[in-house]
Design a protein around this motif. Structure first.
Motif, mmCIF file in Angstrom:
data_model
loop_
_atom_site.group_PDB
_atom_site.id
_atom_site.type_symbol
_atom_site.label_atom_id
_atom_site.label_comp_id
_atom_site.label_asym_id
_atom_site.label_seq_id
_atom_site.Cartn_x
_atom_site.Cartn_y
_atom_site.Cartn_z
ATOM 1 N N LEU A 109 -33.196 -10.973 -7.475
ATOM 2 C CA LEU A 109 -33.412 -10.599 -6.082
ATOM 3 C C LEU A 109 -32.826 -9.222 -5.793
ATOM 4 N N ALA A 110 -31.647 -8.935 -6.356
ATOM 5 C CA ALA A 110 -31.038 -7.611 -6.157
ATOM 6 C C ALA A 110 -31.917 -6.519 -6.749
ATOM 7 N N ALA A 111 -32.453 -6.772 -7.945
ATOM 8 C CA ALA A 111 -33.331 -5.778 -8.579
ATOM 9 C C ALA A 111 -34.597 -5.560 -7.755
ATOM 10 N N LEU A 112 -35.141 -6.643 -7.199
ATOM 11 C CA LEU A 112 -36.342 -6.528 -6.377
ATOM 12 C C LEU A 112 -36.054 -5.754 -5.095
ATOM 13 N N TRP A 166 -49.501 -12.110 -1.736
ATOM 14 C CA TRP A 166 -48.624 -10.946 -1.556
ATOM 15 C C TRP A 166 -48.629 -10.099 -2.828
ATOM 16 N N THR A 167 -48.550 -10.746 -3.971
ATOM 17 C CA THR A 167 -48.573 -10.022 -5.246
ATOM 18 C C THR A 167 -49.881 -9.245 -5.412
ATOM 19 N N ALA A 171 -46.927 -0.685 -10.319
ATOM 20 C CA ALA A 171 -46.608 -0.933 -11.733
ATOM 21 C C ALA A 171 -45.347 -1.763 -11.891
ATOM 22 N N GLY A 172 -45.484 -2.931 -12.526
ATOM 23 C CA GLY A 172 -44.329 -3.770 -12.821
ATOM 24 C C GLY A 172 -43.906 -4.706 -11.713
ATOM 25 N N LEU A 173 -44.371 -4.485 -10.489
ATOM 26 C CA LEU A 173 -43.909 -5.294 -9.359
ATOM 27 C C LEU A 173 -44.354 -6.751 -9.458
ATOM 28 N N PRO A 174 -45.618 -7.048 -9.801
ATOM 29 C CA PRO A 174 -46.001 -8.462 -9.948
ATOM 30 C C PRO A 174 -45.127 -9.204 -10.958
ATOM 31 N N ALA A 175 -44.785 -8.542 -12.071
ATOM 32 C CA ALA A 175 -43.943 -9.198 -13.083
ATOM 33 C C ALA A 175 -42.556 -9.502 -12.531
ATOM 34 N N GLU A 176 -42.004 -8.592 -11.732
ATOM 35 C CA GLU A 176 -40.682 -8.820 -11.153
ATOM 36 C C GLU A 176 -40.710 -9.996 -10.185
ATOM 37 N N LEU A 177 -41.732 -10.061 -9.331
ATOM 38 C CA LEU A 177 -41.813 -11.171 -8.385
ATOM 39 C C LEU A 177 -42.055 -12.489 -9.112
ATOM 40 N N ARG A 185 -40.086 -17.842 -11.030
ATOM 41 C CA ARG A 185 -39.707 -18.755 -12.119
ATOM 42 C C ARG A 185 -38.246 -19.180 -11.973
ATOM 43 N N ALA A 186 -37.379 -18.212 -11.698
ATOM 44 C CA ALA A 186 -35.964 -18.540 -11.534
ATOM 45 C C ALA A 186 -35.747 -19.441 -10.313
#
Length: 247
Positions: free
Chosen positions: A9-12, A42-43, A49-55, A60-61
């Motif tokens: 969440l902090a990274a996002l 939303w995704t 670039a890379g945002l869908p993977a982060e969300l 998952r977590a």
């Protein structure tokens, strides 16, 4: 919250611009859980670039570590992480080439460019209109590639800037304008490392610009701004913009 979720969440929160963060928090407040289709939509609406993977990693977590938490709890945590990051962001630093004034503390462009490149652990994005006589920069890029850093060079083709990096071969990816010659030019001067630090200024990657010319720039460590800057250049390579092509 424990486990991976707080860090994700902090990274996002660092990645998203303020309006995107507010939009995601509203979405989370309405979501019933990590599998809610609202998050899929939303995704799809935010394909940076890379945002869908982060969300998806957050979802998952959330499912594996805190499945009972409502989306409102994640929205609150995301907001708190963003406030904490803003409080810690260091100010921008002035960078110059040429004469320096004793009245104003500054960093030199040449040394700063090398420091940014040396700091990279995962990715480097470098943009320059011109490039020549930069053996030390090329040496540092070779070393970065050797430690596994992905290197993207966005270069103006009309100046033959790519020649300065010819000895790096496939260690780097070189991008030119898709329809050269075209109106305008690739005129920006940027070095970013790991989406967390950026050197922006007037100096090209040339020996005169790095050492002798009167040039000015700044170092940014605002991760959100640097991420947005990085995303912009990656967007220029994508199908929506079609502005840049691989050499």
């Amino acid at each position: 919250m424990t486990g991976r979720l707080p860090g994700l969440l902090a990274a996002l929160s660092r990645r998203l611009p303020p309006e995107g963060l507010a939009d995601l928090r509203r979405c989370l407040c309405s979501a019933d859980g990590p599998a809610d289709p609202l998050l899929d939509r939303w995704t799809a609406d935010h394909p940076a670039a890379g945002l869908p993977a982060e969300l998806n990693a957050v979802r998952r977590a959330w499912r594996e570590e805190a499945g009972r938490l409502p989306g409102t709890a994640l929205a609150l945590a995301l907001g708190a992480a963003a406030v904490s990051e803003e409080e810690r962001e260091p100010p921008a630093e002035l960078v110059v080439s040429g004469p320096t004034s004793s009245a104003l503390p500054v960093r030199l462009t040449s040394g700063t460019a090398i420091d940014v490149i040396r700091s990279a652990r995962t990715s480097l994005l470098i943009v320059s209109f011109a490039a020549y006589n930069i053996d030390e920069i090329v040496t540092e890029l070779r070393a970065a590639a050797g430690r596994g850093v992905r290197i993207d060079l966005f270069l103006e083709e009309s100046t033959s800037a790519a020649r300065a990096f010819g000895t790096l071969g496939e260690r780097v990816r070189i991008w030119h304008r898709a329809e050269a010659p075209a109106r305008g030019s690739l005129h920006a001067k940027v070095i970013t490392a790991d989406r967390r630090i950026a050197l922006l200024g007037s100096a090209n990657l040339t020996d005169r610009a790095l050492y002798d010319n009167v040039e000015i720039g700044i170092i940014l460590r605002d991760r959100r701004t640097v991420s947005r800057l990085t995303d912009h250049f990656h967007w220029l390579t994508g199908p929506e913009a079609c502005y840049l092509r691989r050499k």
